[in-house]
Scaffold this motif. Structure first.
Motif, short mmCIF file in Angstrom:
data_model
loop_
_atom_site.label_atom_id
_atom_site.label_comp_id
_atom_site.label_asym_id
_atom_site.label_seq_id
_atom_site.Cartn_x
_atom_site.Cartn_y
_atom_site.Cartn_z
N ALA A 219 0.80 -1.22 0.00
CA ALA A 219 0.00 0.00 0.00
C ALA A 219 0.84 1.27 0.00
O ALA A 219 0.43 2.28 -0.57
CB ALA A 219 -0.93 0.00 1.21
N VAL A 220 1.99 1.23 0.65
CA VAL A 220 2.83 2.44 0.75
C VAL A 220 3.93 2.36 -0.29
O VAL A 220 4.76 1.44 -0.26
CB VAL A 220 3.42 2.57 2.16
N PRO A 221 3.98 3.29 -1.22
CA PRO A 221 4.98 3.23 -2.29
C PRO A 221 6.41 3.17 -1.76
O PRO A 221 6.81 3.98 -0.94
CB PRO A 221 4.74 4.54 -3.06
N GLY A 222 7.13 2.16 -2.21
CA GLY A 222 8.54 2.05 -1.88
C GLY A 222 8.87 1.35 -0.57
O GLY A 222 10.05 1.12 -0.28
N LEU A 223 7.87 0.99 0.23
CA LEU A 223 8.16 0.40 1.54
C LEU A 223 8.93 -0.90 1.40
O LEU A 223 9.91 -1.13 2.13
CB LEU A 223 6.86 0.18 2.33
N ARG A 224 8.51 -1.74 0.49
CA ARG A 224 9.20 -3.03 0.31
C ARG A 224 10.66 -2.78 -0.09
O ARG A 224 11.59 -3.41 0.44
CB ARG A 224 8.48 -3.87 -0.74
N GLN A 225 10.88 -1.87 -1.02
CA GLN A 225 12.24 -1.57 -1.45
C GLN A 225 13.07 -0.98 -0.31
O GLN A 225 14.26 -1.27 -0.17
CB GLN A 225 12.21 -0.58 -2.62
N PHE A 226 12.43 -0.15 0.51
CA PHE A 226 13.13 0.46 1.64
C PHE A 226 13.62 -0.61 2.61
O PHE A 226 14.78 -0.58 3.05
CB PHE A 226 12.17 1.42 2.36
N VAL A 227 12.75 -1.56 2.96
CA VAL A 227 13.13 -2.60 3.92
C VAL A 227 14.22 -3.49 3.33
O VAL A 227 15.17 -3.87 4.02
CB VAL A 227 11.90 -3.42 4.34
N ARG A 228 14.10 -3.80 2.04
CA ARG A 228 15.15 -4.60 1.39
C ARG A 228 16.47 -3.84 1.35
O ARG A 228 17.55 -4.46 1.41
CB ARG A 228 14.70 -5.01 -0.01
N GLN A 229 16.40 -2.51 1.23
CA GLN A 229 17.61 -1.70 1.24
C GLN A 229 18.37 -1.88 2.55
O GLN A 229 19.60 -1.92 2.57
CB GLN A 229 17.24 -0.22 1.05
N TYR A 230 17.65 -2.01 3.64
CA TYR A 230 18.28 -2.23 4.96
C TYR A 230 19.18 -3.46 4.91
O TYR A 230 20.31 -3.44 5.43
CB TYR A 230 17.19 -2.41 6.02
N THR A 231 18.69 -4.54 4.31
CA THR A 231 19.45 -5.79 4.31
C THR A 231 20.75 -5.68 3.52
O THR A 231 21.67 -6.47 3.74
CB THR A 231 18.61 -6.95 3.74
N ARG A 232 20.82 -4.70 2.62
CA ARG A 232 22.03 -4.54 1.80
C ARG A 232 23.06 -3.63 2.47
O ARG A 232 24.18 -3.49 1.97
CB ARG A 232 21.65 -3.99 0.42
N LEU A 233 22.70 -3.02 3.59
CA LEU A 233 23.58 -2.01 4.19
C LEU A 233 24.13 -2.40 5.55
O LEU A 233 25.00 -1.72 6.08
CB LEU A 233 22.81 -0.68 4.33
#
Length: 347
Positions: A294-308
């Protein structure tokens, strides 16, 4: 007529799917996170990286509210009026999960993002303190060994310590760092110094918490709010004081403050990672699964955490201590599979 009814039902269903984060308050086009002041700087770095990799994305709103206050906001419901993520410097409590579930937010991802330590620090020109959990318990507990705390100087709690006033700047009761201070340090000191504490822990949990974990409120412990940088400033202004905050702030301000050894162990990346430092603790983010689509980009944001969050990554350079490889892998799989937390696993 049946086709029309079916079409209306499908439209309603799709609207609900699209607007899971509306909560009756309209759609929200940006990610919102609240919670721990300790996790806050790491989540802001993730937000910066997310924006750099997502052209056109709206800047996430990240607020430092403290873990406890963040949990209350997070668990108040689903929809645009409620945060998508809560940063936490302790694990979610079962009572908090039950509040989330009662308000429709029972599908939650629990993601350990790294490790931190509840660090005790003093100014570089401070008295070079070395404390034990028992020292800290006898100095800061409201009712050590069941009696009102009358200690005024560190020598009152331990003859080997200097006769300087007990003055400790630390986080408020809404902070996960404060919870960790009580649960990791005060509790250990209580159990080590009070013969009745172990039996009390088994027989009466509330009485045990009052005796072993409640912090005194007579001025020896000073609630310095959720701004950990302010505590660092107070230490430089008052060299005899002690400060309590997340290890990352100690590392960031190594030029002006020193870590205070606890039980002979100085807070460092190594001692926190290997668990020898008494104040070591995991750090988390919690994410509403209902908001993922529902919230644009939320999935990508959380996945970004795992890469950092890996060794030598941006979060480690900011002071986050990477979790062991197995923990990182498990956390990444939770994000990848969007596996919801089982509330029964919480205390």
């Amino acid at each position: 007529m049946i086709r029309v009814a079916t079409l209306i039902a499908l439209i309603a269903l799709c609207s609900a799917c699209h607007d899971q984060a509306s909560g009756g308050a309209g759609a929200r086009a940006q990610i919102k996170a609240v919670g721990s002041s300790t996790v806050y700087p790491f989540t802001t770095i993730v937000a910066e990286q997310y924006l750099a990799n997502s052209p056109g994305a709206r800047p996430p709103v990240i607020e430092s509210t403290g873990t406890g206050a963040g949990m209350r906001l997070f668990c108040a419901g689903i929809g645009a009026a409620h945060p998508d993520i809560v940063n936490a410097s302790r694990r979610m409590k079962r009572s908090e999960y039950e509040t989330c579930a009662k308000n429709g937010a029972e599908q939650i991802l629990e993601v350990q993002v790294g490790i931190d330590g509840v660090a005790f620090a003093e100014a570089r020109n401070g008295p070079k303190m070395a404390l034990t959990p028992t020292d800290i318990y006898l100095a800061l507990a409201a009712t050590p060994k069941g009696k009102p705390n009358t200690a005024r100087t560190w020598r009152d709690v331990n003859p080997a310590l200097p006769p300087i006033p007990i003055q400790v700047y630390g986080p408020p009761s809404t902070s996960g760092t404060r919870d960790a201070l009580s649960e990791l340090i005060l509790t250990r000191g209580c159990l080590e110094s009070d013969p009745e504490a172990e039996k009390l822990e088994a027989d009466d949990a509330d009485a045990f918490k009052a005796r072993c974990q409640r912090v005194r409120e007579d001025g020896a412990y000073v609630d310095a709010g959720e701004n950990d940088n302010l505590i660092v400033q107070k230490l430089t202004a008052n060299p005899n004081a002690i400060g309590v905050f997340g290890y990352s702030y100690l590392e960031e301000n190594a030029g002006s403050v020193n870590g205070v050894p606890i039980a002979g162990v100085t807070p460092s990346e190594e001692t926190i990672a290997n668990g020898t430092y008494p104040g070591a603790r995991p750090l988390y983010i919690y994410v509403k699964k209902a908001h993922m689509n529902a919230v644009p980009g939320l999935r990508q944001f959380v996945r970004q955490y795992t890469r950092l969050w890996g060794e030598n990554g941006p979060l480690a350079r900011r002071g986050l201590i990477p979790a062991p490889a197995a923990v990182q892998q498990q956390a990444a799989s939770i994000v990848r599979d969007e596996k919801a937390l089982a509330g029964t696993a919480l205390k």
